[in-house]
Design an enzyme around this catalytic site. Sequence first.
Site, PDB file in Angstrom:
ATOM      1  N   CYS A   1      32.774  52.147  40.821  1.00  0.00           N
ATOM      2  CA  CYS A   1      31.428  52.831  41.639  1.00  0.00           C
ATOM      3  C   CYS A   1      31.025  52.562  43.107  1.00  0.00           C
ATOM      4  O   CYS A   1      31.649  51.693  43.883  1.00  0.00           O
ATOM      5  CB  CYS A   1      30.435  52.023  41.281  1.00  0.00           C
TER       6      CYS A   1
ATOM      7  N   SER B   1      25.173  40.955  42.396  1.00  0.00           N
ATOM      8  CA  SER B   1      24.087  41.082  42.031  1.00  0.00           C
ATOM      9  C   SER B   1      23.343  39.640  42.899  1.00  0.00           C
ATOM     10  O   SER B   1      22.742  38.563  42.164  1.00  0.00           O
ATOM     11  CB  SER B   1      24.596  40.013  40.467  1.00  0.00           C
TER      12      SER B   1
ATOM     13  N   SER C   1      30.342  35.923  38.823  1.00  0.00           N
ATOM     14  CA  SER C   1      30.217  37.061  38.886  1.00  0.00           C
ATOM     15  C   SER C   1      31.278  37.531  39.204  1.00  0.00           C
ATOM     16  O   SER C   1      32.311  37.630  40.027  1.00  0.00           O
ATOM     17  CB  SER C   1      29.309  37.190  40.332  1.00  0.00           C
TER      18      SER C   1
ATOM     19  N   HIS D   1      34.757  41.266  29.797  1.00  0.00           N
ATOM     20  CA  HIS D   1      33.395  41.606  30.520  1.00  0.00           C
ATOM     21  C   HIS D   1      32.373  42.521  29.391  1.00  0.00           C
ATOM     22  O   HIS D   1      32.725  43.313  29.111  1.00  0.00           O
ATOM     23  CB  HIS D   1      33.395  42.489  31.725  1.00  0.00           C
TER      24      HIS D   1
ATOM     25  N   HIS E   1      25.107  46.086  32.735  1.00  0.00           N
ATOM     26  CA  HIS E   1      26.392  46.449  31.788  1.00  0.00           C
ATOM     27  C   HIS E   1      26.488  47.228  30.811  1.00  0.00           C
ATOM     28  O   HIS E   1      27.792  47.331  31.008  1.00  0.00           O
ATOM     29  CB  HIS E   1      27.258  45.334  31.614  1.00  0.00           C
TER      30      HIS E   1
ATOM     31  N   ASN F   1      32.520  40.532  40.653  1.00  0.00           N
ATOM     32  CA  ASN F   1      32.508  41.877  41.569  1.00  0.00           C
ATOM     33  C   ASN F   1      32.704  40.689  42.999  1.00  0.00           C
ATOM     34  O   ASN F   1      33.443  40.808  44.529  1.00  0.00           O
ATOM     35  CB  ASN F   1      31.300  42.618  42.059  1.00  0.00           C
TER      36      ASN F   1
ATOM     37  N   CYS G   1      23.371  50.925  34.202  1.00  0.00           N
ATOM     38  CA  CYS G   1      22.943  51.052  35.320  1.00  0.00           C
ATOM     39  C   CYS G   1      24.058  53.431  35.400  1.00  0.00           C
ATOM     40  O   CYS G   1      24.314  52.733  34.569  1.00  0.00           O
ATOM     41  CB  CYS G   1      23.943  50.623  36.598  1.00  0.00           C
TER      42      CYS G   1
ATOM     43  N   GLU H   1      30.539  45.055  30.614  1.00  0.00           N
ATOM     44  CA  GLU H   1      31.127  46.603  31.120  1.00  0.00           C
ATOM     45  C   GLU H   1      32.181  46.878  29.824  1.00  0.00           C
ATOM     46  O   GLU H   1      31.900  47.694  29.201  1.00  0.00           O
ATOM     47  CB  GLU H   1      30.705  46.473  32.191  1.00  0.00           C
TER      48      GLU H   1
ATOM     49  N   HIS I   1      24.885  38.999  36.114  1.00  0.00           N
ATOM     50  CA  HIS I   1      25.710  37.859  36.661  1.00  0.00           C
ATOM     51  C   HIS I   1      25.218  36.628  38.203  1.00  0.00           C
ATOM     52  O   HIS I   1      26.071  36.553  38.711  1.00  0.00           O
ATOM     53  CB  HIS I   1      27.056  37.846  36.718  1.00  0.00           C
TER      54      HIS I   1
HETATM   55  S1  SF4 Z   1      28.219  47.501  40.962  1.00  0.00           S
HETATM   56 FE1  SF4 Z   1      28.470  49.954  40.455  1.00  0.00          FE
HETATM   57  S2  SF4 Z   1      28.238  49.907  38.325  1.00  0.00           S
HETATM   58 FE2  SF4 Z   1      27.588  47.656  38.715  1.00  0.00          FE
HETATM   59  S3  SF4 Z   1      25.763  48.106  38.588  1.00  0.00           S
HETATM   60 FE3  SF4 Z   1      26.061  48.513  40.891  1.00  0.00          FE
HETATM   61  S4  SF4 Z   1      26.047  50.269  41.076  1.00  0.00           S
HETATM   62 FE4  SF4 Z   1      26.349  50.315  39.101  1.00  0.00          FE
END
Ligand code: SF4
Length: 278
Positions: free
Chosen positions: A190, A262, A218, A122, A72, A220, A94, A124, A40
């Site tokens: 993670c 990202s 995004s 999402h 994802h 995260n 990942c 993932e 993203h």
């Molecule tokens: S945020 Fe964590 S789970 Fe997602 S791609 Fe990065 S390391 Fe992998």
Amino acid sequence: MKINLAKSAGFCFGVRKAITKALETAKTRKLVFMLGDIVHNEKVVESIRNAGIKKIRRLTSGAGKTLLIRAHGSSKHTLQQAKNLGWQVIDATCPMVKEIHGIARSLENNGDQIIIIGDKQHDEVRGIIGQLKTKALVIDKLQSIPLAKIKKIKKAGIIIQSTQNLDNALAILEILRKYIPKIDFHNTICNPTRIKQNEVKIMPKKNSVMIIIGSKTSANTKRIYEISKSLNKNSYWVNSAQEIKKTWLKNDKNVGITAGASTPESSIQEVIQKLKNI
Ligand code: SF4
């Protein structure tokens, strides 16, 4: 003005690995496609497009074509469908996401009702749901816990989307423990996310202004911003250096910078340069 850059700012290893794999694939193969965006972030998506990788919405005949699976991950069904349609598949999922897939499947094999703490929409989470034979329950926030359903569950296996906010997940878990007699809980946030979240619990207290860099798409980055904003009201979320306003930095001595998993290094460097110019 002192600029303090978070050690964990920017790409996590999963995103870095997926991008490298995508660019390598684009060099050696002609017809490379992806179901959706690699990550993203608009800049990263553009670089992937410029490398010749095309985005598609659904799978059609795959003769002579390569399908790149994104960081994802994807459902089992998509992988099987791609193979049946003749696609060559390159998997850039990942490793941390793959680990969550494995945990979810093994909890399901133990007879647990799978509960995913995460965002239903999402990619993932869709990929995790798509690993299972049974229907998983997805809970994103305290206010949306489906209590009527939860009260009927005797045995649950609980996992978390890799980039969720740990405090939010633990608050949900606490409620679930009150109603479900047997819970097998796995904290599947993670490592890069944990490190980023830990840093952003400290930095907003040590800096008068916080700049969080990442795309508005995004998830995260959004969570990092939310944590920062809750600790320091002078927290700003930008996707590029152009969005920074001088008025945010009036008389400030310390500016903290962090960036989502990202966010490319170039975006971080542009923000640093802009702050230096100011
Ligand atoms: S945020 Fe964590 S789970 Fe997602 S791609 Fe990065 S390391 Fe992998």
